[in-house]
Design a protein around this motif. Sequence first.
Motif, PDB file in Angstrom:
ATOM      1  N   LEU A   1      14.469  21.549  21.219  1.00 27.72           N
ATOM      2  CA  LEU A   1      16.674  21.192  22.005  1.00 27.72           C
ATOM      3  C   LEU A   1      16.844  19.797  21.950  1.00 27.72           C
TER       4      LEU A   1
ATOM      5  N   ASN B   1      23.229  19.052  38.857  1.00 25.82           N
ATOM      6  CA  ASN B   1      21.633  20.101  38.382  1.00 25.82           C
ATOM      7  C   ASN B   1      21.823  20.451  37.128  1.00 25.82           C
ATOM      8  N   THR B   2      22.708  20.818  36.615  1.00 29.38           N
ATOM      9  CA  THR B   2      23.005  21.739  35.394  1.00 29.38           C
ATOM     10  C   THR B   2      23.028  21.028  33.786  1.00 29.38           C
ATOM     11  N   GLN B   3      21.628  21.319  33.285  1.00 30.17           N
ATOM     12  CA  GLN B   3      21.688  20.788  31.887  1.00 30.17           C
ATOM     13  C   GLN B   3      22.272  21.912  30.626  1.00 30.17           C
ATOM     14  N   TYR B   4      22.784  20.670  29.948  1.00 25.63           N
ATOM     15  CA  TYR B   4      23.828  21.878  28.884  1.00 25.63           C
ATOM     16  C   TYR B   4      22.564  21.457  27.404  1.00 25.63           C
ATOM     17  N   PHE B   5      22.237  22.358  26.624  1.00 25.58           N
ATOM     18  CA  PHE B   5      21.424  22.574  25.748  1.00 25.58           C
ATOM     19  C   PHE B   5      22.217  22.630  24.344  1.00 25.58           C
ATOM     20  N   GLY B   6      21.911  21.668  23.318  1.00 23.88           N
ATOM     21  CA  GLY B   6      22.047  22.111  22.563  1.00 23.88           C
ATOM     22  C   GLY B   6      21.568  23.587  21.669  1.00 23.88           C
ATOM     23  N   PRO B   7      21.777  23.416  20.635  1.00 22.99           N
ATOM     24  CA  PRO B   7      21.230  24.658  19.615  1.00 22.99           C
ATOM     25  C   PRO B   7      19.502  24.185  19.046  1.00 22.99           C
TER      26      PRO B   7
ATOM     27  N   TYR C   1      16.004  23.374  42.377  1.00 28.13           N
ATOM     28  CA  TYR C   1      17.081  24.094  42.033  1.00 28.13           C
ATOM     29  C   TYR C   1      16.372  24.793  40.820  1.00 28.13           C
TER      30      TYR C   1
ATOM     31  N   SER D   1      17.808  14.800  27.891  1.00 28.65           N
ATOM     32  CA  SER D   1      16.992  15.063  28.084  1.00 28.65           C
ATOM     33  C   SER D   1      16.386  16.335  26.718  1.00 28.65           C
TER      34      SER D   1
ATOM     35  N   ARG E   1      13.478  23.099  38.612  1.00 30.58           N
ATOM     36  CA  ARG E   1      14.099  21.137  38.277  1.00 30.58           C
ATOM     37  C   ARG E   1      13.375  20.868  39.344  1.00 30.58           C
TER      38      ARG E   1
ATOM     39  N   TYR F   1      18.377  31.061  32.292  1.00 30.80           N
ATOM     40  CA  TYR F   1      18.789  30.224  30.805  1.00 30.80           C
ATOM     41  C   TYR F   1      18.821  31.585  30.143  1.00 30.80           C
TER      42      TYR F   1
ATOM     43  N   GLY G   1      17.737  32.007  17.232  1.00 32.00           N
ATOM     44  CA  GLY G   1      18.365  30.361  16.425  1.00 32.00           C
ATOM     45  C   GLY G   1      19.346  29.323  17.869  1.00 32.00           C
ATOM     46  N   LYS G   2      19.050  29.898  18.895  1.00 30.90           N
ATOM     47  CA  LYS G   2      20.106  29.276  19.388  1.00 30.90           C
ATOM     48  C   LYS G   2      19.616  29.042  20.766  1.00 30.90           C
ATOM     49  N   GLY G   3      20.351  27.771  21.003  1.00 32.10           N
ATOM     50  CA  GLY G   3      19.759  26.732  22.194  1.00 32.10           C
ATOM     51  C   GLY G   3      20.105  27.899  23.632  1.00 32.10           C
ATOM     52  N   PRO G   4      19.073  27.432  24.814  1.00 28.40           N
ATOM     53  CA  PRO G   4      19.127  28.250  25.936  1.00 28.40           C
ATOM     54  C   PRO G   4      20.672  27.797  26.671  1.00 28.40           C
TER      55      PRO G   4
ATOM     56  N   LEU H   1      22.936  28.337  30.106  1.00 23.07           N
ATOM     57  CA  LEU H   1      22.667  28.860  31.651  1.00 23.07           C
ATOM     58  C   LEU H   1      23.888  29.751  32.159  1.00 23.07           C
TER      59      LEU H   1
END
Lengths: 114, 112
Positions: B90, B99-105, A32, B33, A93, A36, A41-44, A46
């Motif tokens: 993170l 599949n998708t991983q969603y990230f925090g700040p 996969y 994660s 992935r 991103y 200052g932010k997270g990635p 998608l």
Amino acid sequence: QQQVKQSPQSLIVQKGGISIINCAYENTAFDYFPWYQQFPGKGPALLIAIRPDVSEKKEGRFTISFNKSAKQFSLHIMDSQPGDSATYFCAARLGETSGSRLTFGEGTQLTVNP
Amino acid sequence: ETGVTQSPTHLIKTRGQQVTLRCSSQSGHNTVSWYQQALGQGPQFIFQYYREEENGRGNFPPRFSGLQFPNYSSELNVNALELDDSALYLCASSLQTENTQYFGPGTRLTVL
């Protein structure tokens, strides 16, 4: 074998132009491939993702091209806008047996000039 | 739907100290994660938790440890901090079946 190589490191394009970022991988167990976008200052976040059984996927102005035999994939941003200025990461992935870990490229800093 | 949240936002510690970072996963997500992102680099996988157990680990020493709680929130603990531990940490949540991983700040950790 775990690496994902990304190029270029930085990219400057004019508003309305096409931005192209390339990635290459070695490990054929990757299943996969997400891209991103990260602002300072932010997270990635998608953007778009593809599985290796598909050669192209398009969502709005963003397109992934995937070449399984060459083990390469790329992100194309059409009609690039100043708001697209950010750092872009490709990732790959390893599946569930490896904890579904993402291996990231080094990132491309995109600047879109108005 | 609530996104991934992390606390604290910023943290300054001295070498040798211990730190705990916290993450609340997106509503309904059962997998968390953790990644370390050094300045100017891509995130590096630390480990993943699913059903309160470690489910995969990257190339990080044992002084990096974690927990996942019944509500799927998670903690990252780092003992004996070193200068090189300075980074953005993170947290990403996902469903084990997707599949998708969603990230925090992220949490910005500075070790002096």
